[in-house]
Design an enzyme around this catalytic site. Structure first.
Site, PDB file in Angstrom:
ATOM      1  N   CYS A  66      -5.068  -0.595   8.587  1.00 37.41           N
ATOM      2  CA  CYS A  66      -4.314  -0.078   9.735  1.00 37.41           C
ATOM      3  C   CYS A  66      -5.211   0.762  10.634  1.00 37.41           C
ATOM      4  O   CYS A  66      -5.580   1.886  10.281  1.00 37.41           O
ATOM      5  CB  CYS A  66      -3.136   0.761   9.222  1.00 37.41           C
ATOM      6  N   CYS A  82      -3.553   4.020  11.969  1.00 32.48           N
ATOM      7  CA  CYS A  82      -3.431   5.083  10.949  1.00 32.48           C
ATOM      8  C   CYS A  82      -4.791   5.735  10.691  1.00 32.48           C
ATOM      9  O   CYS A  82      -4.876   6.953  10.539  1.00 32.48           O
ATOM     10  CB  CYS A  82      -2.915   4.525   9.625  1.00 32.48           C
ATOM     11  N   ASP A  83      -5.852   4.941  10.618  1.00 37.10           N
ATOM     12  CA  ASP A  83      -7.134   5.460  10.105  1.00 37.10           C
ATOM     13  C   ASP A  83      -8.267   5.468  11.123  1.00 37.10           C
ATOM     14  O   ASP A  83      -9.335   6.033  10.849  1.00 37.10           O
ATOM     15  CB  ASP A  83      -7.575   4.612   8.897  1.00 37.10           C
TER      16      ASP A  83
END
Ligand code: NAP
Length: 327
Positions: A143, A146-147
């Protein structure tokens, strides 16, 4: 003697239980509430499902650009504005019945409904190479939104040649110093508009006919990958700080009751009403066998299934009105 079916008290049973809060489930919730069905939607994570995990949506009709998180929130708020109850719980089983279906929650609650819509989507597919599992969260990710932040001004490698890999590589190119894409063939399968954008982005470099065979790390996390040319067999090491894997996903079919027909890839086969071969159990979104996976298609599934469920519940209630044996 013919079996007689009895109407279950309205206080004991929902008209509809929706399992999964992605675009399919939330749209089903909206349509179900508008059809005056007593409905609960159960979602173990945040509303939005897979949709909430990526960056921006540019193909939701009527909205040129919106973040996925915002669109997810709007879906949920819209359904809730009609009174949809959203339960933050994990479903552990869906059991079909004749008069009603049962939904078991992890907290040992048992819910019943005339109709159930399952929209549990899918999970990112894994490469299953050394280092992938070990360094997940330490440089291996599924993701970008997200990261990606953790890779500001660093070098990352994206695996895959589909729409998701292109979108994520473009997103990561806004943060990272350099983005490599490795693809196992010599052509992407992604839509042309995304391919063009990737080609135009000078921070992105593509390695064609290339597979990852291992991910290596030091004490700080991922530091390099082993690559192999699929045509020549040549192997080499490439330094990178992160590996983002977007090679499709597998349907989340663990809650699909036994006896429901699925295809060889584990996607549920439904009719045009999104109904499975078990009456009153519907499947929407990425879990359902269909031509393409899109938010707009999942949403369309949700509306179709809820409208069909409303019709089904009405029939069930009419049929179930208690008829006592004569004499
Ligand atoms: P996908 O279209 O199935 O693409 C997966 C990619 O990963 C393919 O390029 C495939 O290579 C590669 N791959 C698969 N297994 C691999 C392996 N073991 N090793 C190396 N590479 C591997 O998956 P997706 O990109 O997640 O998209 C899923 C669906 O969502 C698609 O229908 C897509 O159109 C849709 N989607 C749409 C949008 C949008 O419209 N904005 C955004 C995201 C996703 P091959 O090409 O060689 O098979």
């Amino acid at each position: 003697m013919e079996r007689k079916r009895c109407l279950i008290s309205d206080t004991e049973i929902y008209d509809l239980i929706i399992v999964g809060g992605g675009p399919g489930g939330l749209t089903a919730g909206l349509y179900a509430m508008r059809a005056a069905l007593k409905t609960v939607l159960i979602e173990k994570g945040a509303p939005g499902g897979q949709m909430a995990l990526s960056d921006e949506v540019e193909n939701w009709p009527g909205t040129e650009r919106i973040t996925n998180a915002e669109l997810s929130m709007k879906f949920a708020q819209h359904a809730q504005s009609y009174g949809l109850e959203i339960l933050s719980q994990e479903v552990v089983a869906v059991n079909p019945g004749l008069d009603y279906h049962s939904v078991h929650l992890a907290n040992e609650t048992l819910l019943k409904a005339y109709a159930v819509i399952i929209g549990t989507g899918g999970n990112p597919r894994k490469l299953n190479i050394p280092g992938e599992k070990e360094y997940y969260g330490k440089g291996v990710s599924y993701c970008g939104v997200c990261d990606g932040f953790f890779f500001k001004n660093k070098t990352v490698l994206v695996v895959g040649g589909g729409d998701t890999a292109m979108e994520e590589a473009l997103y990561l190119s806004k943060l990272a110093k350099h983005v490599y894409i490795t693809h196992r063939r010599d052509a992407f399968r992604a839509s042309m508009i995304l391919q063009e954008r990737v080609k135009a982005e000078c921070k992105i470099e593509v390695f064609w006919n290339t597979i990852l065979t291992a991910i290596k790390a030091n004490e700080e996390g991922v530091c390099s990958v082993s690559l192999q040319d699929t045509l020549t067999g040549e192997k080499r090491n490439l330094p990178t700080d992160g590996v983002f894997i977007f090679i499709g996903f597998d349907p989340n079919n663990q809650l699909v009751p036994a006896g429901i027909k699925m295809n060889a890839d584990g996607y549920v086969i439904t009719d045009e009403k999104c109904e499975t071969n078990i009456s009153g159990i519907f499947v929407v979104g990425d879990l359902r066998e269909k031509y393409a996976k899109q938010i707009v298609i999942s949403a369309a599934d949700g509306s179709t299934a809820a409208l069909a469920a409303a019709h089904y519940v009405e029939n069930q209630k009419a049929e179930a009105a208690c008829v006592l044996p004569e004499g």
